[in-house]
Enzyme design. Structure first.
Site: not given
Length: 325
Positions: A137-139, A141, A254
């Site tokens: 997961l993105d940081r 998120t 995104r």
């Protein structure tokens, strides 16, 4: 210093099904990958006394003969500075666990981050034989993140992600009124680097040679139309979306939503920077993107499961409409 010795490594159940090269990388940390491939190609590595290729899948009980190789004397990264940390557990058994990753925590160290969630969890559970990230997961998120406790579970779960068996649904708050009849975004994405080396992603034409097909499904959960419900008037006219990704490309949600003209609140890479500043002034400092639900099959029993991470308090406070989610 002792001279390198021949190694005879027996493949256990956890390593069964793994490729020979990946098995060797795990046991020969510090040995350059080019050297590992060379000793496999030359036949110096033997499997049950025979020659095999680097892509050969191992079986429990196999014996791998490794010739004498000198491991690099480079110091291994210290874990002394890594804080031990547990995270809220959504599910756990002998095969894997699902945690609720908070925003602001990288899933692993690197790229300027000394340690991430997986290193912190390993520090908190030193007795664990295996703790490996299944996906990322993105940081910024938050939400459902899977961690395998057995290598067999890791392979099985990663196969599900690769074969698109899993269903990943996110909640995103975007600027503007999303058209309720716009439900599918099917646009290729291409990764590139900025001059400073930072990674970015953009939508490209269907015939772009480096474009990766990317499919995102969008459903409107709520439209923010009542100013009486809002703490921040800048959120008036926004849309809360349930977004399901059928492909797992970097920054897919995104970029797809931004390209559609509806940027995610707080997105510092693809968003509306003036809008973000207004939100920060009002006390909302994170991106409104949350990994809400994850459907999968259990890696051992194959039973269908759906894991869910409740919307974090800071996002519920940001949007009272979402209090019940």
């Amino acid at each position: 210093m002792n001279a390198p010795q021949v190694l005879h490594l027996t493949v256990d159940e956890d390593a069964a099904g793994q490729r020979l090269d990946n098995f060797l990388f795990r046991h020969l940390k510090g040995v350059p990958k080019t050297h590992v491939y060379r000793i496999v190609r030359s036949g110096e590595v033997r499997l049950n006394k025979g020659r095999v290729g680097a892509e050969h899948k191992l079986v429990a009980g196999d014996v791998v003969r490794v010739p004498p190789v000198r491991v690099s004397a480079e110091p291994q990264p210290s874990t002394a500075h890594v804080p031990a940390r547990e995270f809220p557990v959504l599910f756990e058994d002998d095969a894997f666990l699902a945690i609720h990753k908070p925003a602001g925590v990288a899933v692993h160290g690197g790229s300027g981050v000394s340690s991430g969630g997986i290193e912190q969890l390993r520090q908190a559970r030193p007795q664990a034989r295996c703790l490996e990230l299944v996906h990322r997961l993105d940081r910024e998120t938050s939400g459902v993140l899977l961690i395998a406790k057995k290598r067999s579970a890791l392979r099985q779960l990663q196969d599900q992600f690769r074969e698109r068996v899993t269903g990943k649904t996110y909640l995103a708050l975007v600027k503007g009124v999303w058209p309720v009849n716009r439900k599918v975004l099917d646009q290729p994405l291409h990764k590139y680097l900025l001059p400073d080396g930072e990674r970015r992603v953009k939508v490209v034409a269907a015939d772009h040679p480096d474009g990766m097909r990317s499919v995102t499904l969008v459903q409107v959960v709520a439209q923010v139309n009542d100013p009486a419900e809002l703490q921040v008037e800048d959120l008036l006219g926004c849309s809360l979306l349930a977004v399901t990704i059928k492909t797992g490309r970097t920054h897919q949600i995104r970029v797809h939503l931004s390209h559609a003209g509806h940027v995610i609140a707080g997105d510092d890479k693809y968003g509306d920077f003036e809008w973000n500043r207004a939100l920060v002034k009002a006390g909302h400092k994170r991106m409104f993107l949350h990994a809400w639900k994850l459907a999968l099959n259990h890696p051992v029993s194959q039973q269908a499961m759906e894991l869910q991470a409740a919307l974090p308090l800071e996002l519920r406070n940001m949007l009272p409409t979402a209090q019940s989610i």
